[in-house]
Enzyme design. Structure first.
Site, PDB file in Angstrom:
ATOM      1  N   GLU A 172      -8.850   0.276  -2.371  1.00  0.00           N
ATOM      2  CA  GLU A 172      -9.635   0.331  -1.134  1.00  0.00           C
ATOM      3  C   GLU A 172     -10.530   1.554  -1.217  1.00  0.00           C
ATOM      4  O   GLU A 172     -10.062   2.651  -1.550  1.00  0.00           O
ATOM      5  CB  GLU A 172      -8.715   0.473   0.078  1.00  0.00           C
ATOM      6  CG  GLU A 172      -7.824  -0.716   0.312  1.00  0.00           C
ATOM      7  CD  GLU A 172      -6.840  -0.437   1.439  1.00  0.00           C
ATOM      8  OE1 GLU A 172      -6.885   0.652   2.038  1.00  0.00           O
ATOM      9  OE2 GLU A 172      -6.014  -1.313   1.702  1.00  0.00           O
ATOM     10  N   GLU A 200     -11.014  -9.431   3.970  1.00  0.00           N
ATOM     11  CA  GLU A 200      -9.715  -9.021   4.501  1.00  0.00           C
ATOM     12  C   GLU A 200      -9.905  -8.753   5.982  1.00  0.00           C
ATOM     13  O   GLU A 200     -10.684  -7.874   6.365  1.00  0.00           O
ATOM     14  CB  GLU A 200      -9.168  -7.766   3.801  1.00  0.00           C
ATOM     15  CG  GLU A 200      -7.835  -7.335   4.433  1.00  0.00           C
ATOM     16  CD  GLU A 200      -7.069  -6.263   3.665  1.00  0.00           C
ATOM     17  OE1 GLU A 200      -7.275  -6.119   2.443  1.00  0.00           O
ATOM     18  OE2 GLU A 200      -6.263  -5.567   4.296  1.00  0.00           O
ATOM     19  N   THR A 245      -7.914   3.702   9.142  1.00  0.00           N
ATOM     20  CA  THR A 245      -9.135   2.896   9.195  1.00  0.00           C
ATOM     21  C   THR A 245      -9.150   2.139  10.523  1.00  0.00           C
ATOM     22  O   THR A 245      -8.388   1.206  10.725  1.00  0.00           O
ATOM     23  CB  THR A 245      -9.179   1.921   8.000  1.00  0.00           C
ATOM     24  OG1 THR A 245      -8.866   2.662   6.823  1.00  0.00           O
ATOM     25  CG2 THR A 245     -10.536   1.289   7.850  1.00  0.00           C
ATOM     26  N   HIS A 259       0.971   6.228   1.971  1.00  0.00           N
ATOM     27  CA  HIS A 259       1.717   7.184   2.792  1.00  0.00           C
ATOM     28  C   HIS A 259       2.896   7.827   2.067  1.00  0.00           C
ATOM     29  O   HIS A 259       3.473   8.787   2.576  1.00  0.00           O
ATOM     30  CB  HIS A 259       2.082   6.560   4.133  1.00  0.00           C
ATOM     31  CG  HIS A 259       0.846   6.264   4.927  1.00  0.00           C
ATOM     32  ND1 HIS A 259      -0.114   7.235   5.182  1.00  0.00           N
ATOM     33  CD2 HIS A 259       0.360   5.123   5.451  1.00  0.00           C
ATOM     34  CE1 HIS A 259      -1.115   6.692   5.853  1.00  0.00           C
ATOM     35  NE2 HIS A 259      -0.853   5.410   6.015  1.00  0.00           N
ATOM     36  N   ARG A 297      -7.064  12.805   1.208  1.00  0.00           N
ATOM     37  CA  ARG A 297      -5.965  13.295   2.040  1.00  0.00           C
ATOM     38  C   ARG A 297      -4.594  12.794   1.572  1.00  0.00           C
ATOM     39  O   ARG A 297      -3.590  13.386   1.882  1.00  0.00           O
ATOM     40  CB  ARG A 297      -6.174  12.950   3.507  1.00  0.00           C
ATOM     41  CG  ARG A 297      -6.063  11.482   3.811  1.00  0.00           C
ATOM     42  CD  ARG A 297      -6.103  11.206   5.292  1.00  0.00           C
ATOM     43  NE  ARG A 297      -7.428  11.391   5.854  1.00  0.00           N
ATOM     44  CZ  ARG A 297      -7.838  10.831   6.986  1.00  0.00           C
ATOM     45  NH1 ARG A 297      -7.009  10.065   7.667  1.00  0.00           N
ATOM     46  NH2 ARG A 297      -9.050  11.022   7.444  1.00  0.00           N
ATOM     47  N   HIS A 329      -5.751   3.441  -1.151  1.00  0.00           N
ATOM     48  CA  HIS A 329      -7.053   3.807  -0.584  1.00  0.00           C
ATOM     49  C   HIS A 329      -7.383   5.215  -1.061  1.00  0.00           C
ATOM     50  O   HIS A 329      -6.710   6.174  -0.678  1.00  0.00           O
ATOM     51  CB  HIS A 329      -6.941   3.755   0.949  1.00  0.00           C
ATOM     52  CG  HIS A 329      -8.239   4.027   1.661  1.00  0.00           C
ATOM     53  ND1 HIS A 329      -8.343   3.982   3.032  1.00  0.00           N
ATOM     54  CD2 HIS A 329      -9.478   4.342   1.209  1.00  0.00           C
ATOM     55  CE1 HIS A 329      -9.587   4.251   3.389  1.00  0.00           C
ATOM     56  NE2 HIS A 329     -10.297   4.492   2.297  1.00  0.00           N
ATOM     57  N   ARG A 341      -9.465   7.990  -0.461  1.00  0.00           N
ATOM     58  CA  ARG A 341     -10.383   8.435   0.593  1.00  0.00           C
ATOM     59  C   ARG A 341     -11.264   9.551   0.083  1.00  0.00           C
ATOM     60  O   ARG A 341     -10.872  10.322  -0.798  1.00  0.00           O
ATOM     61  CB  ARG A 341      -9.588   8.904   1.827  1.00  0.00           C
ATOM     62  CG  ARG A 341      -8.831   7.797   2.531  1.00  0.00           C
ATOM     63  CD  ARG A 341      -8.230   8.284   3.832  1.00  0.00           C
ATOM     64  NE  ARG A 341      -9.221   8.388   4.878  1.00  0.00           N
ATOM     65  CZ  ARG A 341      -9.363   7.514   5.882  1.00  0.00           C
ATOM     66  NH1 ARG A 341      -8.553   6.502   5.999  1.00  0.00           N
ATOM     67  NH2 ARG A 341     -10.309   7.677   6.776  1.00  0.00           N
ATOM     68  N   ASN A 356       0.856  -1.188   0.000  1.00  0.00           N
ATOM     69  CA  ASN A 356       0.000   0.000   0.000  1.00  0.00           C
ATOM     70  C   ASN A 356       0.901   1.250   0.000  1.00  0.00           C
ATOM     71  O   ASN A 356       1.745   1.402   0.891  1.00  0.00           O
ATOM     72  CB  ASN A 356      -0.887  -0.061   1.259  1.00  0.00           C
ATOM     73  CG  ASN A 356      -1.785   1.150   1.385  1.00  0.00           C
ATOM     74  OD1 ASN A 356      -1.333   2.272   1.205  1.00  0.00           O
ATOM     75  ND2 ASN A 356      -3.035   0.942   1.726  1.00  0.00           N
ATOM     76  N   HIS A 397      -3.438  -4.339   8.166  1.00  0.00           N
ATOM     77  CA  HIS A 397      -3.509  -3.220   9.098  1.00  0.00           C
ATOM     78  C   HIS A 397      -2.523  -3.405  10.248  1.00  0.00           C
ATOM     79  O   HIS A 397      -2.676  -4.309  11.072  1.00  0.00           O
ATOM     80  CB  HIS A 397      -4.898  -2.968   9.692  1.00  0.00           C
ATOM     81  CG  HIS A 397      -4.981  -1.596  10.302  1.00  0.00           C
ATOM     82  ND1 HIS A 397      -5.380  -0.490   9.590  1.00  0.00           N
ATOM     83  CD2 HIS A 397      -4.632  -1.148  11.520  1.00  0.00           C
ATOM     84  CE1 HIS A 397      -5.304   0.573  10.355  1.00  0.00           C
ATOM     85  NE2 HIS A 397      -4.834   0.206  11.538  1.00  0.00           N
TER      86      HIS A 397
HETATM   87  N1  PXP Z   1      -5.739  -3.091   4.390  1.00  0.00           N
HETATM   88  C1  PXP Z   1      -6.732  -2.185   4.479  1.00  0.00           C
HETATM   89  C2  PXP Z   1      -8.094  -2.574   4.039  1.00  0.00           C
HETATM   90  C3  PXP Z   1      -6.460  -0.874   4.956  1.00  0.00           C
HETATM   91  O1  PXP Z   1      -7.469   0.014   5.026  1.00  0.00           O
HETATM   92  C4  PXP Z   1      -5.150  -0.532   5.309  1.00  0.00           C
HETATM   93  C5  PXP Z   1      -4.854   0.847   5.778  1.00  0.00           C
HETATM   94  O2  PXP Z   1      -5.037   1.724   4.714  1.00  0.00           O
HETATM   95  C6  PXP Z   1      -4.145  -1.513   5.160  1.00  0.00           C
HETATM   96  C7  PXP Z   1      -4.483  -2.788   4.738  1.00  0.00           C
HETATM   97  C8  PXP Z   1      -2.717  -1.221   5.461  1.00  0.00           C
HETATM   98  O3  PXP Z   1      -2.525  -0.895   6.796  1.00  0.00           O
HETATM   99  P1  PXP Z   1      -1.115  -0.348   7.280  1.00  0.00           P
HETATM  100  O4  PXP Z   1      -0.869   0.946   6.579  1.00  0.00           O
HETATM  101  O5  PXP Z   1      -1.279  -0.222   8.751  1.00  0.00           O
HETATM  102  O6  PXP Z   1      -0.087  -1.394   6.883  1.00  0.00           O
END
Ligand code: PXP
Length: 245
Positions: A72, A153, A103, A12, A51, A45, A47, A9, A193
């Protein structure tokens, strides 16, 4: 055990970019590096408040990636329109609250059954695979199956957020049982997550988990070792945990 898929992901990377509202760092560049370093999927994601990831990022990723794109998003009309235009390989439906930092919990499929089932059906009819991001809870799992999802998930926050040194047994057992129950119902099982190099091992050892999606810890680690190395380290850890290295 089979090889676990690693979804990276890149939200960030966009968070840092949006701190200045300029063009860098580019999440698309990070995604390409991740792909070259062995990521099996790129996850973003989009949003409602935009953001971090922007609509253009999702469109460009769709064009340049060779690995699947997992979008996402919240189960809203606006996001469904984006998904139908971009056509990601997979949509993961997530809950969204504007004030949250991240989330914070899974989707309440039981409490929003009509909207979730409708959105799932709509996306699947368009040829997009649908995963639902839920807490490891039996009622949510059963309702996800009823909603017609391809995959579930599991939100791993209840395990990952336990302070270091405290007992994780109950949270891990709950996750293991949920994975088993979901697989028994014919759902593909994903997890994500808060996963990082320190806490991934017992999660990766759950045989039913086919895919993990990891963002924050990869971007954090990439600041010090670079994006490709951060992805490779996690890949290696997954393989070692599964005994397939
Ligand atoms: N999976 C989903 C569905 C999420 O919403 C997130 C956070 O955006 C993640 C995985 C990844 O989480 P993290 O950034 O804490 O690794």
């Amino acid at each position: 055990m089979t090889r676990i898929r690693l979804g990276i992901n890149v939200d960030h990377v966009a968070t840092v970019r949006e701190a200045r509202k300029i063009a860098e760092p580019d999440p698309v560049q990070a995604a390409i590096l991740a792909e070259q370093a062995g990521a099996d999927q790129i996850t973003v994601h989009l949003r409602e408040d935009r953001r971090h990831i922007q609509d253009r990022d999702v469109r460009v990723l769709r064009d340049v990636l060779h690995v699947p794109l997992n979008l996402e998003m919240a189960a809203t009309q606006e996001m469904v329109s984006v998904a139908l235009e971009v056509r990601p390989d997979q949509v993961t439906l997530v809950p969204e609250r504007r004030q949250e930092i991240t989330t914070e919990g899974g989707l309440d499929v039981v409490g929003n059954r009509d909207n979730v089932a409708y959105t799932t059906r709509y996306l699947r009819d368009a040829g997009i695979s649908v995963a639902l991001f839920v807490d490891p809870d039996l009622q949510q799992i059963k309702e996800s199956r009823r909603a017609g999802a391809d995959a579930i998930e599991f939100h791993t926050g209840s395990y990952c957020n336990i302070p270091r040194g405290e007992d994780t047994t109950a949270a891990l057992n709950q996750l293991r049982e949920a994975c088993r129950a979901a697989a028994r119902l014919g759902l593909h099982v994903h997890a994500g997550h808060g996963l990082n190099l320190r806490n991934i091992e017992p999660v990766a050892r759950i045989a039913e988990i086919e895919e993990v999606n990891i963002g924050h810890s990869i971007v954090a680690r990439a600041l010090f070792v670079g994006f490709p190395e951060a992805v490779r380290e996690m890949r290696e850890m997954l393989d070692l945990s599964r005994g397939s290295a």
